[in-house]
Structure formats: structure tokens, C-alpha cells
Write a protein that holds these residues in place. Sequence first.
Motif, mmCIF file in Angstrom:
data_model
loop_
_atom_site.group_PDB
_atom_site.id
_atom_site.type_symbol
_atom_site.label_atom_id
_atom_site.label_comp_id
_atom_site.label_asym_id
_atom_site.label_seq_id
_atom_site.Cartn_x
_atom_site.Cartn_y
_atom_site.Cartn_z
ATOM 1 N N GLU A 20 -22.678 -11.242 -8.822
ATOM 2 C CA GLU A 20 -23.630 -10.803 -7.777
ATOM 3 C C GLU A 20 -23.175 -11.088 -6.436
ATOM 4 N N LEU A 21 -22.559 -12.335 -6.260
ATOM 5 C CA LEU A 21 -22.277 -12.687 -5.312
ATOM 6 C C LEU A 21 -21.186 -11.676 -4.654
ATOM 7 N N LYS A 22 -20.131 -11.339 -5.284
ATOM 8 C CA LYS A 22 -19.252 -10.366 -5.069
ATOM 9 C C LYS A 22 -19.875 -9.096 -4.685
ATOM 10 N N ALA A 23 -20.421 -8.325 -5.393
ATOM 11 C CA ALA A 23 -20.869 -7.090 -5.245
ATOM 12 C C ALA A 23 -22.294 -6.658 -4.489
ATOM 13 N N LYS A 24 -23.239 -7.829 -4.827
ATOM 14 C CA LYS A 24 -24.526 -7.567 -3.741
ATOM 15 C C LYS A 24 -24.659 -8.455 -2.655
ATOM 16 N N ARG A 25 -23.629 -9.342 -2.784
ATOM 17 C CA ARG A 25 -23.616 -10.593 -1.452
ATOM 18 C C ARG A 25 -25.194 -11.391 -1.352
ATOM 19 N N THR A 26 -25.769 -11.417 -2.452
ATOM 20 C CA THR A 26 -27.063 -11.972 -2.416
ATOM 21 C C THR A 26 -26.803 -13.732 -2.328
ATOM 22 N N PHE A 27 -25.690 -14.118 -2.324
ATOM 23 C CA PHE A 27 -25.437 -15.600 -2.291
ATOM 24 C C PHE A 27 -24.265 -15.832 -1.252
ATOM 25 N N ARG A 28 -24.467 -17.089 -0.745
ATOM 26 C CA ARG A 28 -23.310 -17.107 0.208
ATOM 27 C C ARG A 28 -22.032 -18.187 -0.523
ATOM 28 N N TYR A 29 -22.544 -18.999 -1.426
ATOM 29 C CA TYR A 29 -21.564 -19.665 -2.192
ATOM 30 C C TYR A 29 -22.380 -20.203 -3.506
ATOM 31 N N ILE A 30 -21.530 -20.660 -4.419
ATOM 32 C CA ILE A 30 -21.979 -21.085 -5.878
ATOM 33 C C ILE A 30 -21.115 -22.366 -6.125
ATOM 34 N N THR A 31 -21.774 -23.396 -6.398
ATOM 35 C CA THR A 31 -20.885 -24.738 -6.911
ATOM 36 C C THR A 31 -21.113 -24.517 -8.359
ATOM 37 N N LYS A 33 -19.986 -27.117 -12.184
ATOM 38 C CA LYS A 33 -19.827 -28.415 -12.627
ATOM 39 C C LYS A 33 -19.201 -28.173 -14.101
ATOM 40 N N ILE A 34 -18.513 -29.156 -14.552
ATOM 41 C CA ILE A 34 -18.375 -29.476 -15.968
ATOM 42 C C ILE A 34 -19.356 -30.363 -16.526
ATOM 43 N N GLU A 35 -19.921 -29.710 -17.802
ATOM 44 C CA GLU A 35 -20.982 -30.670 -18.281
ATOM 45 C C GLU A 35 -20.677 -30.098 -19.723
ATOM 46 N N GLU A 36 -20.812 -31.425 -20.906
ATOM 47 C CA GLU A 36 -20.782 -31.155 -22.000
ATOM 48 C C GLU A 36 -19.789 -29.839 -22.537
ATOM 49 N N GLN A 37 -18.474 -30.236 -21.957
ATOM 50 C CA GLN A 37 -17.373 -29.230 -22.213
ATOM 51 C C GLN A 37 -17.407 -27.824 -21.995
ATOM 52 N N GLN A 38 -18.465 -27.699 -21.132
ATOM 53 C CA GLN A 38 -18.468 -26.169 -20.462
ATOM 54 C C GLN A 38 -18.660 -26.176 -18.928
ATOM 55 N N VAL A 39 -18.030 -25.073 -18.189
ATOM 56 C CA VAL A 39 -18.334 -25.005 -16.740
ATOM 57 C C VAL A 39 -19.716 -24.388 -16.535
ATOM 58 N N MET A 40 -20.449 -24.719 -15.812
ATOM 59 C CA MET A 40 -21.875 -24.330 -15.603
ATOM 60 C C MET A 40 -22.119 -24.167 -14.186
ATOM 61 N N ILE A 41 -23.183 -23.456 -13.677
ATOM 62 C CA ILE A 41 -23.570 -23.489 -12.231
ATOM 63 C C ILE A 41 -24.211 -24.728 -11.742
ATOM 64 N N ASP A 42 -23.819 -25.180 -10.547
ATOM 65 C CA ASP A 42 -24.366 -26.272 -10.240
ATOM 66 C C ASP A 42 -25.385 -26.108 -9.123
ATOM 67 N N LYS A 43 -25.155 -25.367 -8.141
ATOM 68 C CA LYS A 43 -25.895 -24.802 -7.052
ATOM 69 C C LYS A 43 -25.603 -23.537 -6.441
ATOM 70 N N ILE A 44 -26.581 -22.801 -6.038
ATOM 71 C CA ILE A 44 -26.345 -21.579 -5.433
ATOM 72 C C ILE A 44 -26.900 -21.586 -3.883
ATOM 73 N N GLY A 45 -26.421 -21.058 -3.112
ATOM 74 C CA GLY A 45 -26.677 -20.934 -1.748
ATOM 75 C C GLY A 45 -26.856 -19.656 -1.353
ATOM 76 N N GLY A 46 -28.038 -19.462 -0.811
ATOM 77 C CA GLY A 46 -28.654 -18.349 -0.324
ATOM 78 C C GLY A 46 -27.634 -17.601 0.672
ATOM 79 N N SER A 47 -27.878 -16.221 0.801
ATOM 80 C CA SER A 47 -27.015 -15.482 1.790
ATOM 81 C C SER A 47 -27.074 -15.976 3.281
ATOM 82 N N ASP A 48 -28.060 -16.711 3.692
ATOM 83 C CA ASP A 48 -28.452 -17.129 5.014
ATOM 84 C C ASP A 48 -27.932 -18.529 5.388
ATOM 85 N N GLU A 49 -27.250 -19.056 4.364
ATOM 86 C CA GLU A 49 -26.718 -20.585 4.326
ATOM 87 C C GLU A 49 -25.399 -20.339 4.981
#
Length: 137
Positions: A20-31, A33-49
Motif C-alpha cells: 500500500e505504501l509503495k503503490a498507493k502512497r497512503t503512508f509515509r513510513y511503517i515501523t 518490530k519482532i514479537e513472539e518470533q515474528q515480524v509485525m507492524i509497530d507503527k504506521i505514519g500517515g502520508s502527511d507525516e
Amino acid sequence: MANAASGMAVHDECKLKFLELKAKRTFRYITYKIEEQQVMIDKIGGSDESYEDFTNSLPADECRYAVFDFDFTTDENCQKSKIFFIAWSPDTSKVRMKMVYASSKDRFKRELDGIQVELQATDPSEMSMDIIKSRAL
């Protein structure tokens, strides 16, 4: 889904939000984190950030992976955008955490098709706006 070497799985939402970030540019960034042996989304920054919003969202003493959509203007006055993959591993984070993030980074990065620039940072000065700009050109 788990990698035998690191035992790390990647949550499907990580890839979907990245697309979505790459194609639609709806976000500025995504962080991520690794939790319970898997990579998951931590935070998503809006396109205006801003880049500053992004760097402020990174914890001072924990590792994170991040993607940042950087818009810039070239010397020829062309508008461009590059997607940065940033491996944030502050010196103050625990050694075990740094090892887990380091050993899982390449596999996770392969899941995100479209990364153009990679950056490793152990403190904010290693990912300053000047460095981002110089790596984007």
C-alpha cells in the motif's frame, strides 16, 4: 513461513501495508518490530507525516525495522521518491535483541519487494536528513 536459520515468521499484514505504501502512497513510513518470533507492524505514519515524525517514532533503546517513502527533488528539478529500508539498532538496546534483528533482517527485507535504499543506524546521526538525501541521489 518461518525461516529455519532464524525461526522468524513475517506477518502477512507487513507485506500488505508495504504494498500500500509503495503503490498507493497512503503512508509515509511503517515501523516493524519482532514479537513472539515474528515480524509485525509497530507503527504506521500517515502520508502527511515528516521525516522528523518518523525518526521521533523510533524507540531510543529498542531495535526496529522501518520503511520510509522519501520524496525529493533532483538537481534537474525532477520530483522523485525512493523507499528506504532502515535497520534501527541503537547502541543502548539489548545484545540479544540486536542479534535477533541482525539475523532476521535479510529475510524480512526480501519479503518487501521494492526497497531501493538500505540504511543501518545505531544512533540518530547515522540517519540524518543529510545522509538520507545523499543516499537518495
